[in-house]
Design an enzyme around this catalytic site. Sequence first.
Site, PDB file in Angstrom:
ATOM      1  N   HIS A  76      -8.655 -13.033  29.493  1.00 38.29           N
ATOM      2  CA  HIS A  76      -9.545 -12.053  28.868  1.00 38.29           C
ATOM      3  C   HIS A  76      -9.523 -10.802  29.730  1.00 38.29           C
ATOM      4  O   HIS A  76      -9.860 -10.835  30.911  1.00 38.29           O
ATOM      5  CB  HIS A  76     -10.973 -12.593  28.756  1.00 38.29           C
ATOM      6  CG  HIS A  76     -11.915 -11.619  28.095  1.00 38.29           C
ATOM      7  ND1 HIS A  76     -12.198 -11.665  26.756  1.00 38.29           N
ATOM      8  CD2 HIS A  76     -12.610 -10.565  28.597  1.00 38.29           C
ATOM      9  CE1 HIS A  76     -13.035 -10.681  26.446  1.00 38.29           C
ATOM     10  NE2 HIS A  76     -13.312 -10.006  27.552  1.00 38.29           N
ATOM     11  N   CYS A  77      -9.121  -9.695  29.119  1.00 39.07           N
ATOM     12  CA  CYS A  77      -8.952  -8.445  29.882  1.00 39.07           C
ATOM     13  C   CYS A  77     -10.040  -7.455  29.501  1.00 39.07           C
ATOM     14  O   CYS A  77     -10.025  -6.918  28.383  1.00 39.07           O
ATOM     15  CB  CYS A  77      -7.575  -7.845  29.620  1.00 39.07           C
ATOM     16  SG  CYS A  77      -7.260  -6.331  30.566  1.00 39.07           S
TER      17      CYS A  77
END
Length: 343
Positions: A165-166
């Site tokens: 998850h960025c």
Amino acid sequence: MAPSQKVTKKWEIFAGRNKFFCDGHLMTAPNSGVFYFTVILITATSGLFFVFDCPFLAQRITPAIPIIGGILFIFTLSSLFRTAFSDPGIIPRASQDEAAYIEKQIEVPNSLNSPTYRPPPRTKEVLVKGQTVKLKYCFTCKIFRPPRASHCSLCDNCVDRFDHHCPWVGNCVGKRNYRFFYMFIVSLAFLAVFIFSCTTTHIVMLLKEDNQFIDVVKRTPSSVIIAIICFCSVWSVIGLAGFHTYLTTSDQTTNEDIKGSFSSKGGQQAINPYSQGNICLNCFHILCGPITPSLIDRRGVVTDEYRTQMQASDKYNSATVPPLVVMQPGMDTLNKHYSMDVS
């Protein structure tokens, strides 16, 4: 005349925490503050470069400089937006009918009163190119996650080929948007190096005229600011691009690399069953292969049957474990999707 009923789309009752825009065409993570900061930082830095540096460099060196910078800027932002506002590969949750069917299949008579009763297993094993891979059960989505999938706690979804998850792109990075994420970080690295080189050249050329750095700072403070921003960020961007180039050439995910899924264990090198065999095939498979269709029909119309089936139910135990084959027609596509991964 009967009053018209409001049509509800599936994205309006989506079980995850994602936010939707443009009638479900666009979706992103619940917290997008860092993403907006990314957009502002790239746009502001590039804007200052185009306004204060490009005219000087285009006149003194070549008119190609603003053209090259514009192409890199547009490509970087388009890759960023494609990563941020697309479905990363979310896997649909099981419905109530599926949970009821599963509970019936695993039900053991007098199991609660039996001293030898054991809860259902939380994993299943499948073979991927002759190598055993465990499928973990997700208690939130009530499905066995396919190989390489993982549940994102921030978005509250299982994502196929979950990489990470960025927050910088405001979305999960998974099977359906990884290529755009890779294009974004690589193009951003080129853009940062290009702008830093050009602004440094601008400053050096002015130093030859004024011979005093203070005078140059007063003459073009924006160039100094841009050079500092690019210098501080370019190393991390290049490092990230290099790391994901390594992952792409070896067909791994960040999640697998952190866990050491294919690292040496007990003196033996674990084989990556998902690799296509060599660097070129891995890159072609990840960056040029067909994009699988989205498994969530987020713009579909909600029917009464669908609403009933997808409502949360407390009567099913959270330890219930579903089989790999389920009943719902909508999940048949998901099962075929899984089988393609493990064939």
